[in-house]
Design an enzyme around this catalytic site. Structure first.
Site, mmCIF file in Angstrom:
data_model
loop_
_atom_site.group_PDB
_atom_site.id
_atom_site.type_symbol
_atom_site.label_atom_id
_atom_site.label_comp_id
_atom_site.label_asym_id
_atom_site.label_seq_id
_atom_site.Cartn_x
_atom_site.Cartn_y
_atom_site.Cartn_z
ATOM 1 N N TRP A 142 91.369 74.797 106.891
ATOM 2 C CA TRP A 142 91.335 73.918 105.724
ATOM 3 C C TRP A 142 92.245 72.709 105.882
ATOM 4 O O TRP A 142 91.868 71.587 105.517
ATOM 5 C CB TRP A 142 91.670 74.707 104.459
ATOM 6 N N ASP A 197 97.976 71.662 99.202
ATOM 7 C CA ASP A 197 96.703 72.294 98.868
ATOM 8 C C ASP A 197 97.018 73.732 98.490
ATOM 9 O O ASP A 197 97.378 74.549 99.334
ATOM 10 C CB ASP A 197 95.768 72.241 100.076
ATOM 11 N N LYS A 214 89.446 81.110 92.929
ATOM 12 C CA LYS A 214 90.115 82.215 93.617
ATOM 13 C C LYS A 214 91.076 82.958 92.679
ATOM 14 O O LYS A 214 91.004 84.175 92.543
ATOM 15 C CB LYS A 214 90.853 81.702 94.852
#
Length: 365
Positions: free
Chosen positions: A108, A178, A202
């Protein structure tokens, strides 16, 4: 395969949600707050929905202790959308032309690094690619720039199962985090980063809304090419409603925040998450069949990756675990192996059931 009960869902995202939240949403689906309609069907500019919006902002501020000096934006486009928005909004702050530093510790953050190259110079300050993203490079090896606008890092890499134990020290440089996969999973000092961002799918609610927490003094510096929808100043001035926002996802995020507050807040859920992670990692460390390959000090509390030393057993392991109601344990295709995502809503009973199954499977293997 069908089940007559709730399964233990170890998916990395969209992920399992608290049963209490799902039941409330179901109860309110056809007649929300006595309006005779669903929250999905009312105007995003109505008094009723704006009350939801304000509560969501207020509850998130309380949960994360977000000061008034930070703006909270509720956007669309996910983390990948912010991979473009962040450089377009922040890179102009660099001293000698658009530039930013990147700490690449997994898939990511690597995507963030590559996307930023479209808008300016993206400096690879550190990378653990050579170590197959199983660790975080030592701080002494980082090659930070003196003229970058900010440093970007991914606090938790869902694919490799690597997590920064603390906010990294980058001195006086602006730091962008992030936190898509560990937001609200543990206490975080918001003041340590200039920008925090992440999707809701999530630890909060269903997919659809992306949370951006940005210091207000950093808003209003976007590149001329910045699309209106990615311009933080435009979004801040319109309460994230330059277009129709993801109203149902915002409503569901609000239910998720209320649930977390009811549990006792982030401090309480952090303790639970630590307990769940330790239970699973302790089992893996004493196992002769399974192994975790991440450096111990950087193991993720949210995404526990593991491998069967005899990979010929992978298919049977997945088939039997799925039959037992322990689903979505296959690792990401980029990493292989297995992965158990144990976000906030995963109860300790789910992790105990997984460990019991894995132990039994090992005895029979």
């Amino acid at each position: 395969m069908t089940f007559d009960r709730r399964i233990f869902n170890f998916a990395a995202g969209p992920a399992t949600l608290p049963e209490e939240v799902l039941k409330q949403a179901a109860d309110e689906m056809l007649n929300w707050r006595g309006l005779g309609t669903s929250v999905m069907e009312i105007s995003h500019r109505s008094k009723e929905f704006m009350e939801v919006y304000e509560e969501v902002i207020q509850d998130l501020r309380a949960l994360m202790n977000i000061p008034d000096s930070y703006e909270i934006l509720l956007l669309q486009g996910g983390g990948l959308g912010q991979n473009a928005a962040i450089p377009m909004n922040l890179m102009p702050l660099a001293k000698n032309g658009p530039k930013a530093d990147f700490l690449v510790t997994g898939i990511w953050s690597e995507k963030s690094y590559k996307e930023a190259q479209k808008y300016g110079i993206a400096n690879l300050a550190a990378s653990s690619a050579a170590e197959k993203f199983n660790t975080i490079p030592a701080r002494s090896t980082w090659q930070l720039s003196s003229d970058a606008a900010y440093v970007h890092y991914c606090a938790n890499e869902t694919i490799g199962g690597v997590e920064f134990p603390d906010v990294p020290d980058v001195g006086d440089m602006l730091l962008v985090a992030d936190i898509s996969s560990n937001i609200l999973s543990k206490e975080m000092d918001v003041n340590k980063c200039a920008v925090w961002f992440g999707g809701a799918q999530k630890n909060i609610g269903p997919s659809g809304v992306t949370i951006v927490i940005v210091r207000k003094d950093l808003i209003g510096h976007s590149m001329g090419i910045t699309p209106t929808i990615w311009d933080w100043a435009v979004q801040a001035n319109t309460q994230s409603m330059i277009n129709t926002p993801p109203t149902f996802s915002i409503y569901m995020a609000g239910l998720g925040f209320k649930w977390l507050l009811k549990q006792g807040g982030v401090k309480v859920i952090e303790k639970r998450n630590q307990e769940k992670a330790e239970l699973l990692y302790n089992f893996l460390d004493q196992s002769s069949l399974y192994e975790n390959r991440v450096s111990k000090e950087y193991r993720s509390r949210m995404n526990v990756t593991f491998f069967l030393k005899d990979e010929s057993l992978n298919a049977e392991f997945l088939a039997q675990s799925n039959s037992a109601g322990l689903v979505a344990l296959r690792g990401h295709k980029a990493a292989g192996g297995m992965r158990a995502s144990i976000y906030n809503a995963m109860p300790i009973e789910g992790v105990k059931a997984l460990v019991e199954f894995m132990s039994d499977f090992e005895r029979r293997a």
